[in-house]
Design a protein around this motif. Structure first.
Motif, mmCIF file in Angstrom:
data_model
loop_
_atom_site.group_PDB
_atom_site.id
_atom_site.type_symbol
_atom_site.label_atom_id
_atom_site.label_comp_id
_atom_site.label_asym_id
_atom_site.label_seq_id
_atom_site.Cartn_x
_atom_site.Cartn_y
_atom_site.Cartn_z
ATOM 1 N N ALA A 99 0.431 -0.810 -0.027
ATOM 2 C CA ALA A 99 -0.132 -0.597 -0.386
ATOM 3 C C ALA A 99 1.333 1.055 -0.099
ATOM 4 N N ASP A 100 2.071 1.463 0.564
ATOM 5 C CA ASP A 100 2.837 2.089 0.797
ATOM 6 C C ASP A 100 3.339 2.093 -1.035
ATOM 7 N N GLU A 101 3.890 1.732 -1.506
ATOM 8 C CA GLU A 101 4.271 1.081 -2.538
ATOM 9 C C GLU A 101 4.013 2.118 -3.416
ATOM 10 N N PHE A 102 1.995 1.705 -3.652
ATOM 11 C CA PHE A 102 1.606 1.825 -4.794
ATOM 12 C C PHE A 102 0.975 3.413 -4.407
ATOM 13 N N LYS A 103 1.261 3.848 -2.804
ATOM 14 C CA LYS A 103 0.235 5.233 -2.409
ATOM 15 C C LYS A 103 -1.023 4.847 -1.898
ATOM 16 N N ARG A 104 -1.774 3.620 -1.956
ATOM 17 C CA ARG A 104 -2.757 3.316 -1.354
ATOM 18 C C ARG A 104 -3.408 3.836 0.092
ATOM 19 N N PRO A 105 -4.600 4.699 -0.140
ATOM 20 C CA PRO A 105 -5.291 5.002 1.100
ATOM 21 C C PRO A 105 -5.331 3.234 1.852
ATOM 22 N N ARG A 106 -6.372 3.860 3.364
ATOM 23 C CA ARG A 106 -5.855 2.766 3.736
ATOM 24 C C ARG A 106 -6.943 2.645 5.254
ATOM 25 N N LEU A 107 -7.232 1.305 5.810
ATOM 26 C CA LEU A 107 -8.247 1.170 6.650
ATOM 27 C C LEU A 107 -7.689 -0.132 7.690
ATOM 28 N N LEU A 108 -7.904 -0.274 9.152
ATOM 29 C CA LEU A 108 -6.949 -1.484 9.612
ATOM 30 C C LEU A 108 -8.135 -1.973 9.663
ATOM 31 N N PHE A 109 -8.901 -3.374 9.914
ATOM 32 C CA PHE A 109 -9.866 -3.667 10.435
ATOM 33 C C PHE A 109 -9.502 -4.800 11.585
ATOM 34 N N ILE A 110 -10.131 -4.451 13.191
ATOM 35 C CA ILE A 110 -9.196 -5.852 13.499
ATOM 36 C C ILE A 110 -10.511 -6.890 14.056
ATOM 37 N N ASN A 111 -10.411 -7.965 13.442
ATOM 38 C CA ASN A 111 -11.347 -8.854 13.054
ATOM 39 C C ASN A 111 -11.311 -9.979 14.030
ATOM 40 N N HIS A 112 -12.310 -11.305 14.315
ATOM 41 C CA HIS A 112 -12.449 -12.324 14.850
ATOM 42 C C HIS A 112 -11.529 -11.009 16.626
ATOM 43 N N VAL A 113 -12.537 -9.727 16.645
ATOM 44 C CA VAL A 113 -12.889 -9.336 18.668
ATOM 45 C C VAL A 113 -13.726 -10.731 18.925
ATOM 46 N N ASP A 114 -14.872 -12.177 18.751
ATOM 47 C CA ASP A 114 -15.712 -12.682 18.843
ATOM 48 C C ASP A 114 -14.508 -13.811 19.767
ATOM 49 N N LYS A 115 -13.432 -13.644 19.510
ATOM 50 C CA LYS A 115 -12.403 -14.706 19.940
ATOM 51 C C LYS A 115 -12.269 -14.781 21.331
ATOM 52 N N GLU A 116 -12.035 -15.907 21.987
ATOM 53 C CA GLU A 116 -11.488 -16.332 23.786
ATOM 54 C C GLU A 116 -10.550 -14.538 23.884
ATOM 55 N N PHE A 117 -9.368 -14.542 23.237
ATOM 56 C CA PHE A 117 -8.294 -14.148 23.618
ATOM 57 C C PHE A 117 -8.120 -13.002 23.034
ATOM 58 N N SER A 118 -9.206 -12.548 22.234
ATOM 59 C CA SER A 118 -8.744 -11.474 21.982
ATOM 60 C C SER A 118 -8.409 -10.249 22.485
ATOM 61 N N ASP A 119 -7.843 -8.979 22.047
ATOM 62 C CA ASP A 119 -6.960 -8.037 22.616
ATOM 63 C C ASP A 119 -7.221 -7.295 22.100
ATOM 64 N N PHE A 120 -8.539 -6.123 22.145
ATOM 65 C CA PHE A 120 -8.379 -5.150 20.797
ATOM 66 C C PHE A 120 -7.216 -3.821 21.331
ATOM 67 N N ASP A 121 -7.071 -3.547 23.116
ATOM 68 C CA ASP A 121 -6.810 -2.204 22.973
ATOM 69 C C ASP A 121 -5.405 -3.070 23.062
ATOM 70 N N GLY A 122 -4.571 -4.197 23.236
ATOM 71 C CA GLY A 122 -3.065 -4.231 23.046
ATOM 72 C C GLY A 122 -2.403 -4.444 21.944
#
Length: 259
Positions: free
Chosen positions: A122-145
């Motif tokens: 994405a940096d190489e091609f200068k593409r805008p991006r967003l992040l999607f933190i997935n699998h937040v329903d898993k037992e050991f999910s740690d969104f803040d971390g």
């Protein structure tokens, strides 16, 4: 057949490390937009993008698939790219062909090699991006971390737009910090959602994060920054204008979450 003007077409690449849920996200996007009448699953081999015999048998994406749906009078072309290193060429090509990239990150595993690879393309091609933190329903999910690790690794332009309320098993609630609303999703696969007020114990944190979002919106435009410093607030239209500018200029990386 609908014909869309170029300004009403978006090409979005779903990229990231293997097993971060790119194909499942594509399936959910189609379902939410009415592009399909049921959610397929990888385990059942019923997703729209993993359709070859090899992909169904191995339960992984081997090549990029292109799907499409319509959302708010805009055609969204979804490029579901593979995450395994063996097929990294397809990931690079998908990002090159797309207008922007959604980089998926696992809520338990966090940053992985595939995350950096996709980010580098994405940096190489200068593409805008967003992040999607997935699998937040898993037992050991740690969104803040995971969020903290992303900010440390990619910079303070990484700003959350959503906060999970009840992450882990049974996760179905997020706070939208822009709208300052709580959204509760039905877990029966219907896609139904209820809007409510932000819980009292989360309001202070949500307001603090919202202030980060407003700061990011204001910093993207000198006129907005001047008004924000003078009045301490921006209109909804001004906020979205600032956020769009920040994303396009790649100074702002929104973070969303889900399962």
């Amino acid at each position: 057949m609908n014909i869309f003007d170029p300004e009403n077409v978006r090409n979005v690449a779903l990229v990231g490390h293997s097993s971060t849920g790119k194909t499942s996200l594509a399936e959910a996007m189609l379902f939410s937009a009415g592009g399909s009448n049921r959610l397929g699953t990888i385990d059942d081999g019923t997703t729209k993008s993993d359709y070859t015999e090899a992909e169904i048998a191995r339960k992984i994406s081997i090549s990029t698939s292109m799907l499409h749906c319509t959302w708010k009078n805009t055609k969204i072309n979804i490029l579901d790219a593979p995450g395994y290193a063996d097929f990294i060429g397809d990931t690079k090509a998908a990002i090159w062909a797309a207008d922007n990239a959604v980089v998926l990150v696992h809520a338990s595993s966090g940053l992985e090699i595939g995350t950096d690879k996709a980010w580098g393309f994405a940096d190489e091609f200068k593409r805008p991006r967003l992040l999607f933190i997935n699998h937040v329903d898993k037992e050991f999910s740690d969104f803040d971390g995971v969020l903290e690790a992303l900010q440390d690794h990619f910079g303070q332009g990484v700003v959350p737009f959503q906060v999970p309320v009840n992450q882990g098993i049974g996760f179905n609630q997020v706070v939208d910090v822009l709208k300052m609303k709580l959204y509760t999703y039905q877990t029966d696969g219907s896609g139904k959602v209820e809007e409510g007020e932000v819980p009292a114990d989360l309001r202070e944190r949500a307001e603090s994060i919202r202030e980060q979002v407003l700061d990011a919106a204001a910093e993207s435009d000198d006129d907005l920054m001047e008004k924000y410093l003078e009045e301490g607030e921006l209109t909804t239209q001004e906020v979205f204008k600032g956020l769009r500018t920040g994303v396009v200029n790649q100074t702002l990386i929104p973070v969303l979450c889900g399962s």
